[in-house]
Design a protein around this motif. Structure first.
Motif, PDB file in Angstrom:
ATOM      1  N   ASN A  49     -13.122  38.592  -4.936  1.00 33.04           N
ATOM      2  CA  ASN A  49     -12.612  37.810  -6.063  1.00 33.04           C
ATOM      3  C   ASN A  49     -11.408  38.576  -6.610  1.00 33.04           C
ATOM      4  O   ASN A  49     -11.556  39.461  -7.458  1.00 33.04           O
ATOM      5  CB  ASN A  49     -13.683  37.632  -7.152  1.00 33.04           C
ATOM      6  N   CYS A  50     -10.233  38.267  -6.081  1.00 31.96           N
ATOM      7  CA  CYS A  50      -9.015  38.991  -6.469  1.00 31.96           C
ATOM      8  C   CYS A  50      -8.393  38.327  -7.696  1.00 31.96           C
ATOM      9  O   CYS A  50      -8.439  37.101  -7.833  1.00 31.96           O
ATOM     10  CB  CYS A  50      -8.031  39.008  -5.303  1.00 31.96           C
ATOM     11  N   THR A  51      -7.820  39.150  -8.560  1.00 31.28           N
ATOM     12  CA  THR A  51      -7.377  38.622  -9.849  1.00 31.28           C
ATOM     13  C   THR A  51      -5.992  39.122 -10.259  1.00 31.28           C
ATOM     14  O   THR A  51      -5.539  40.180  -9.820  1.00 31.28           O
ATOM     15  CB  THR A  51      -8.377  39.013 -10.967  1.00 31.28           C
ATOM     16  N   ALA A  52      -5.361  38.335 -11.117  1.00 30.16           N
ATOM     17  CA  ALA A  52      -4.094  38.730 -11.749  1.00 30.16           C
ATOM     18  C   ALA A  52      -3.973  37.945 -13.044  1.00 30.16           C
ATOM     19  O   ALA A  52      -4.396  36.791 -13.122  1.00 30.16           O
ATOM     20  CB  ALA A  52      -2.907  38.426 -10.842  1.00 30.16           C
ATOM     21  N   TYR A  53      -3.433  38.582 -14.062  1.00 28.80           N
ATOM     22  CA  TYR A  53      -3.153  37.845 -15.295  1.00 28.80           C
ATOM     23  C   TYR A  53      -1.896  38.364 -15.963  1.00 28.80           C
ATOM     24  O   TYR A  53      -1.517  39.520 -15.813  1.00 28.80           O
ATOM     25  CB  TYR A  53      -4.340  37.866 -16.267  1.00 28.80           C
ATOM     26  N   LEU A  54      -1.245  37.441 -16.679  1.00 28.74           N
ATOM     27  CA  LEU A  54      -0.042  37.743 -17.444  1.00 28.74           C
ATOM     28  C   LEU A  54      -0.231  37.067 -18.800  1.00 28.74           C
ATOM     29  O   LEU A  54      -0.214  35.841 -18.891  1.00 28.74           O
ATOM     30  CB  LEU A  54       1.190  37.192 -16.710  1.00 28.74           C
ATOM     31  N   ASN A  86       0.523  33.647 -20.124  1.00 31.61           N
ATOM     32  CA  ASN A  86      -0.777  33.331 -20.724  1.00 31.61           C
ATOM     33  C   ASN A  86      -1.685  32.606 -19.728  1.00 31.61           C
ATOM     34  O   ASN A  86      -2.290  31.567 -20.036  1.00 31.61           O
ATOM     35  CB  ASN A  86      -0.597  32.508 -22.011  1.00 31.61           C
ATOM     36  N   THR A  87      -1.746  33.177 -18.540  1.00 30.62           N
ATOM     37  CA  THR A  87      -2.491  32.561 -17.437  1.00 30.62           C
ATOM     38  C   THR A  87      -3.244  33.626 -16.631  1.00 30.62           C
ATOM     39  O   THR A  87      -2.738  34.710 -16.403  1.00 30.62           O
ATOM     40  CB  THR A  87      -1.533  31.791 -16.508  1.00 30.62           C
ATOM     41  N   VAL A  88      -4.456  33.258 -16.220  1.00 28.54           N
ATOM     42  CA  VAL A  88      -5.275  34.100 -15.338  1.00 28.54           C
ATOM     43  C   VAL A  88      -5.370  33.403 -13.983  1.00 28.54           C
ATOM     44  O   VAL A  88      -5.665  32.205 -13.919  1.00 28.54           O
ATOM     45  CB  VAL A  88      -6.706  34.282 -15.894  1.00 28.54           C
ATOM     46  N   ALA A  89      -5.115  34.152 -12.915  1.00 35.33           N
ATOM     47  CA  ALA A  89      -5.281  33.629 -11.554  1.00 35.33           C
ATOM     48  C   ALA A  89      -6.412  34.394 -10.873  1.00 35.33           C
ATOM     49  O   ALA A  89      -6.423  35.628 -10.871  1.00 35.33           O
ATOM     50  CB  ALA A  89      -3.987  33.792 -10.761  1.00 35.33           C
TER      51      ALA A  89
END
Length: 200
Positions: A49-54, A86-89
């Motif tokens: 479960n790979c993640t990135a957020y800004l 303002n998003t989480v991927a």
């Protein structure tokens, strides 16, 4: 600032591996981390479960066991390149038995986020100051007139013992002016800043 209006999801298959991308709106790191925790626990059967957020107060990414730099960072780069904040991927991968190599992984995770962005509803957001207006029912006409006259936006109304309006504004002086003018009719409380869809 551009962001997504609500959560979106899409799935792609690459060499028997399934990549499911989920995008979520989030205002800050606390919200982002809560979303990541919830999804990671819900899909703990996945290989990764790979993640990135800004978000407004920071950015981060996590490869979750994939080779360093092949998942989280490319996902974050897609958000940045498309100026989506303002998003989480979160990309959930179910391994299909065929290794993709470093370059293949970068392309797969990037494509997964890009494809989900292509179906997402993108909205323009701005930072507004939020105020709580509390007043008796007999003053509704006067308050409404002031709010309309000053081009303020009511984001929520509550009708209880008193009337409560939650009002968005990008100029605090306008609200101060209303408070001074209607000091006996309305109690105004400052609630802080919040990102909202751009008000015309």
């Amino acid at each position: 600032m551009k962001t997504i209006a609500k959560p979106f999801q899409s799935s792609i298959d690459i060499k028997k591996s399934q990549f499911i991308c989920r995008l979520f709106p989030a205002q800050n790191e606390k919200e982002a981390k809560e979303i990541i925790k919830e999804i990671s626990e819900k899909y703990k059967d996945a290989t990764h479960n790979c993640t990135a957020y800004l978000v407004s107060d920071g950015e981060a990414y996590d490869d979750d066991g994939e080779p360093g730099g092949t998942a989280g960072r490319p996902m974050l780069n897609v958000l940045k390149k498309n100026k989506i904040e303002n998003t989480v991927a979160i990309v959930t991968r179910y391994f299909g038995g065929i290794k993709l190599g470093a370059g293949g992984l970068v392309r797969a995770y990037s494509k997964s986020v890009l494809e989900t962005l292509s179906i997402a509803e993108i909205v323009d957001m701005e930072l507004y100051e939020i105020f709580k207006f509390s007043f008796e029912y007999q003053h509704i006409k006067a308050i409404d007139s002031e709010i309309r006259g000053k081009n303020l936006s009511i984001v929520e109304k509550q009708y209880e013992a008193d009337v409560i309006y939650f009002v968005a504004c990008d100029n605090i002086d306008i609200v101060k002016n209303i408070q001074e003018k209607l000091v006996k009719e309305v109690n105004i409380e400052y609630l802080g800043s919040r990102f909202l869809e751009k008000i015309d």
